[in-house]
Design a protein around this motif. Structure first.
Motif, PDB file in Angstrom:
ATOM      1  N   PRO A  83       0.831  -1.213   0.000  1.00 30.42           N
ATOM      2  CA  PRO A  83       0.000   0.000   0.000  1.00 30.42           C
ATOM      3  C   PRO A  83       0.864   1.261   0.000  1.00 30.42           C
ATOM      4  O   PRO A  83       1.872   1.320   0.675  1.00 30.42           O
ATOM      5  N   GLU A  84       0.433   2.261  -0.739  1.00 33.31           N
ATOM      6  CA  GLU A  84       1.154   3.529  -0.827  1.00 33.31           C
ATOM      7  C   GLU A  84       0.515   4.611   0.029  1.00 33.31           C
ATOM      8  O   GLU A  84       1.079   5.704   0.153  1.00 33.31           O
ATOM      9  N   ARG A  85      -0.664   4.317   0.580  1.00 35.76           N
ATOM     10  CA  ARG A  85      -1.367   5.285   1.422  1.00 35.76           C
ATOM     11  C   ARG A  85      -2.225   4.519   2.419  1.00 35.76           C
ATOM     12  O   ARG A  85      -2.324   3.292   2.349  1.00 35.76           O
ATOM     13  N   PRO A  86      -2.861   5.206   3.363  1.00 33.39           N
ATOM     14  CA  PRO A  86      -3.673   4.500   4.367  1.00 33.39           C
ATOM     15  C   PRO A  86      -4.783   3.647   3.743  1.00 33.39           C
ATOM     16  O   PRO A  86      -5.357   3.988   2.716  1.00 33.39           O
ATOM     17  N   VAL A  87      -5.065   2.539   4.410  1.00 35.46           N
ATOM     18  CA  VAL A  87      -6.098   1.601   3.973  1.00 35.46           C
ATOM     19  C   VAL A  87      -7.248   1.650   4.973  1.00 35.46           C
ATOM     20  O   VAL A  87      -7.018   1.602   6.187  1.00 35.46           O
ATOM     21  N   ARG A  88      -8.464   1.772   4.468  1.00 34.18           N
ATOM     22  CA  ARG A  88      -9.644   1.743   5.341  1.00 34.18           C
ATOM     23  C   ARG A  88     -10.135   0.310   5.487  1.00 34.18           C
ATOM     24  O   ARG A  88     -10.307  -0.397   4.495  1.00 34.18           O
ATOM     25  N   VAL A  89     -10.372  -0.100   6.723  1.00 34.95           N
ATOM     26  CA  VAL A  89     -10.963  -1.409   7.004  1.00 34.95           C
ATOM     27  C   VAL A  89     -12.345  -1.153   7.588  1.00 34.95           C
ATOM     28  O   VAL A  89     -12.484  -0.747   8.745  1.00 34.95           O
ATOM     29  N   VAL A  90     -13.364  -1.350   6.779  1.00 35.38           N
ATOM     30  CA  VAL A  90     -14.734  -1.074   7.206  1.00 35.38           C
ATOM     31  C   VAL A  90     -15.273  -2.262   7.992  1.00 35.38           C
ATOM     32  O   VAL A  90     -15.214  -3.411   7.539  1.00 35.38           O
ATOM     33  N   ALA A  96      -3.936  -3.414  13.227  1.00 33.70           N
ATOM     34  CA  ALA A  96      -2.678  -2.974  13.840  1.00 33.70           C
ATOM     35  C   ALA A  96      -1.505  -3.835  13.362  1.00 33.70           C
ATOM     36  O   ALA A  96      -0.401  -3.326  13.106  1.00 33.70           O
ATOM     37  N   ARG A  97      -1.745  -5.106  13.209  1.00 29.00           N
ATOM     38  CA  ARG A  97      -0.671  -6.001  12.765  1.00 29.00           C
ATOM     39  C   ARG A  97      -0.357  -5.802  11.280  1.00 29.00           C
ATOM     40  O   ARG A  97       0.806  -5.860  10.870  1.00 29.00           O
ATOM     41  N   LEU A  98      -1.387  -5.584  10.465  1.00 26.74           N
ATOM     42  CA  LEU A  98      -1.143  -5.313   9.054  1.00 26.74           C
ATOM     43  C   LEU A  98      -0.394  -3.994   8.883  1.00 26.74           C
ATOM     44  O   LEU A  98       0.489  -3.868   8.029  1.00 26.74           O
ATOM     45  N   GLN A  99      -0.741  -3.022   9.694  1.00 25.90           N
ATOM     46  CA  GLN A  99      -0.044  -1.735   9.652  1.00 25.90           C
ATOM     47  C   GLN A  99       1.430  -1.915   9.993  1.00 25.90           C
ATOM     48  O   GLN A  99       2.304  -1.346   9.329  1.00 25.90           O
ATOM     49  N   ALA A 100       1.710  -2.720  10.998  1.00 27.84           N
ATOM     50  CA  ALA A 100       3.098  -2.938  11.416  1.00 27.84           C
ATOM     51  C   ALA A 100       3.901  -3.657  10.329  1.00 27.84           C
ATOM     52  O   ALA A 100       5.077  -3.358  10.110  1.00 27.84           O
ATOM     53  N   SER A 101       3.273  -4.589   9.629  1.00 29.21           N
ATOM     54  CA  SER A 101       4.008  -5.371   8.639  1.00 29.21           C
ATOM     55  C   SER A 101       4.095  -4.699   7.279  1.00 29.21           C
ATOM     56  O   SER A 101       5.066  -4.903   6.536  1.00 29.21           O
ATOM     57  N   LEU A 102       3.112  -3.872   6.918  1.00 28.67           N
ATOM     58  CA  LEU A 102       3.076  -3.274   5.587  1.00 28.67           C
ATOM     59  C   LEU A 102       3.433  -1.791   5.569  1.00 28.67           C
ATOM     60  O   LEU A 102       3.553  -1.192   4.505  1.00 28.67           O
ATOM     61  N   GLY A 103       3.568  -1.176   6.732  1.00 31.88           N
ATOM     62  CA  GLY A 103       4.120   0.163   6.803  1.00 31.88           C
ATOM     63  C   GLY A 103       3.196   1.314   6.470  1.00 31.88           C
ATOM     64  O   GLY A 103       3.651   2.449   6.325  1.00 31.88           O
ATOM     65  N   SER A 131     -19.026  -2.810  -1.115  1.00 29.87           N
ATOM     66  CA  SER A 131     -19.299  -3.442  -2.414  1.00 29.87           C
ATOM     67  C   SER A 131     -19.230  -2.440  -3.557  1.00 29.87           C
ATOM     68  O   SER A 131     -18.968  -2.811  -4.701  1.00 29.87           O
ATOM     69  N   LYS A 132     -19.452  -1.159  -3.250  1.00 25.26           N
ATOM     70  CA  LYS A 132     -19.450  -0.115  -4.273  1.00 25.26           C
ATOM     71  C   LYS A 132     -18.160   0.718  -4.265  1.00 25.26           C
ATOM     72  O   LYS A 132     -18.039   1.691  -5.016  1.00 25.26           O
ATOM     73  N   ALA A 133     -17.223   0.350  -3.419  1.00 29.07           N
ATOM     74  CA  ALA A 133     -15.967   1.096  -3.324  1.00 29.07           C
ATOM     75  C   ALA A 133     -15.048   0.758  -4.499  1.00 29.07           C
ATOM     76  O   ALA A 133     -15.196  -0.276  -5.159  1.00 29.07           O
ATOM     77  N   ALA A 134     -14.083   1.634  -4.740  1.00 32.94           N
ATOM     78  CA  ALA A 134     -13.111   1.393  -5.803  1.00 32.94           C
ATOM     79  C   ALA A 134     -12.325   0.115  -5.509  1.00 32.94           C
ATOM     80  O   ALA A 134     -11.861  -0.082  -4.376  1.00 32.94           O
ATOM     81  N   PRO A 135     -12.163  -0.749  -6.505  1.00 35.63           N
ATOM     82  CA  PRO A 135     -11.463  -2.027  -6.276  1.00 35.63           C
ATOM     83  C   PRO A 135      -9.945  -1.863  -6.369  1.00 35.63           C
ATOM     84  O   PRO A 135      -9.284  -2.451  -7.225  1.00 35.63           O
ATOM     85  N   ASP A 136      -9.397  -1.064  -5.479  1.00 31.41           N
ATOM     86  CA  ASP A 136      -7.970  -0.769  -5.536  1.00 31.41           C
ATOM     87  C   ASP A 136      -7.211  -1.243  -4.299  1.00 31.41           C
ATOM     88  O   ASP A 136      -6.008  -1.000  -4.171  1.00 31.41           O
ATOM     89  N   GLY A 137      -7.906  -1.901  -3.374  1.00 33.87           N
ATOM     90  CA  GLY A 137      -7.239  -2.406  -2.180  1.00 33.87           C
ATOM     91  C   GLY A 137      -7.190  -1.435  -1.029  1.00 33.87           C
ATOM     92  O   GLY A 137      -6.652  -1.770   0.041  1.00 33.87           O
ATOM     93  N   TYR A 138      -7.764  -0.237  -1.208  1.00 38.47           N
ATOM     94  CA  TYR A 138      -7.687   0.767  -0.148  1.00 38.47           C
ATOM     95  C   TYR A 138      -8.981   0.902   0.647  1.00 38.47           C
ATOM     96  O   TYR A 138      -9.051   1.706   1.567  1.00 38.47           O
ATOM     97  N   THR A 139      -9.989   0.095   0.303  1.00 41.31           N
ATOM     98  CA  THR A 139     -11.196  -0.029   1.116  1.00 41.31           C
ATOM     99  C   THR A 139     -11.514  -1.512   1.238  1.00 41.31           C
ATOM    100  O   THR A 139     -11.811  -2.172   0.235  1.00 41.31           O
TER     101      THR A 139
END
Length: 324
Positions: A28-35, A53-60, A81-89
């Protein structure tokens, strides 16, 4: 001319593939939202925050949990389901809005089996059938025998309607050809309170909600919905052992992305979750919640979720269960 156009098209396609691959490799190049489609403080929310928290620690990059509760998880699931399919939601959810609750509602505005791409299953918690320690039955056979007696009326508490504890007992009632008086609650906590207080004869719910009272000798476990016995209750049989091999009921959670998310992103997140699930500290923290880790590939998660949707959807239809 045709050859030139063909070459240009092929080059454009190759460039698109390379661009998508490069983007996925940089993820990831920017923050990721986990809904989380449930309120803050709920069990699913708590586990989402541990995982984030663990994903944040491992992926930066920050993995930020965002609660979008409502309609038993449907509102949050629809949003993702309607979010952009880019891995950030991403969606971290229990089974309801993507599998077990689908037939409860007449108008869900997403296709749970096609609008999401499962990344991994994460944990599972067995459903326990329980009664008070002073109940006049000690096992499932005795319980069902009393329920069949014309002079007996056993009350069964569950919450919420359409949840796995409800669907499990509805299935058992049909299979055992017996009768229980079903008493719905909005959640599992008040069910346990009324069971302890003597208002209910029996109930079922996540083992997490009952374990403290079982250890204190106030609640008696009758049977488990897990595929194998729990290490926490080694003397309590499973429904499979008791002659109901198709009655496996576990509340589980999974991390999903919108359909169309690059497969490289899905693979990366699955790999990181697998590492987390192998960490003894994480496994121990899950065990303290009376749960177990549930590793899977994306494909295994997809097949599992589809099977759960079909299995429990059939129970909902057969019993005419609808959401209030």
């Amino acid at each position: 001319m045709l050859v030139t156009l063909t070459r240009r098209f092929a080059a454009a396609c190759s460039m698109a593939v390379l661009t998508a691959t490069a983007a996925a490799q940089a993820y990831p190049e920017r923050p990721v939202r986990v809904v989380v489609p449930f309120p803050a403080g709920a069990a699913t929310d708590n586990m989402a925050r541990v995982l984030a928290a663990r994903l944040q620690a491992s992926l930066g990059q920050p993995f930020v949990v965002e609660n979008r509760a409502g309609a038993s998880g449907i509102i949050g699931a629809e949003y993702v389901s309607k979010a952009a399919p880019d891995g950030y939601t991403l969606l971290y959810t229990a089974s309801g809005p993507i599998a077990t609750s689908l037939k409860l509602y007449d108008s869900i505005r997403y296709d749970a089996l096609h609008d999401f791409k499962p990344i991994s299953l994460v944990i599972a918690n067995t459903v326990v059938i329980a009664t008070r320690s002073d109940a006049p039955f000690d096992n499932l056979e005795q319980l069902l025998a009393r329920a069949k007696s014309p002079s007996e009326t056993l009350s069964f508490g569950y919450g919420p309607p359409g949840g796995l504890p409800h669907l499990l007992m509805a299935t058992l009632q049909r299979r055992a050809d017996t009768h229980l008086t079903f008493v719905p609650y909005k959640g599992g906590a008040p069910v346990v309170i009324d069971l302890l207080g003597g208002t209910l004869d029996m109930s079922s719910g996540n083992l997490t909600e009952y374990l403290e009272h079982i250890r204190a000798g106030k609640v008696k476990p009758i049977a488990l919905g897990s595929p194998v016995r729990s290490a926490l209750l080694p003397d309590t049989p499973t429904l499979t052992e008791l002659g109901y091999p198709d009655m496996v009921a576990e509340t589980w959670s999974a991390l999903l992305a919108p359909a169309g998310t690059p497969p490289e992103v899905i693979a990366l997140l699955n790999k990181e979750i697998a590492k987390i699930q192998q960490d003894p500290e994480f496994v121990d923290s899950v065990a303290k919640q009376a749960a177990v880790v549930k590793p899977s590939s994306p494909e295994e998660a997809q097949a599992f979720i589809q099977n759960e949707a079909e299995k429990w959807g059939k129970v909902v239809v057969e019993n005419g269960i609808k959401a209030n």
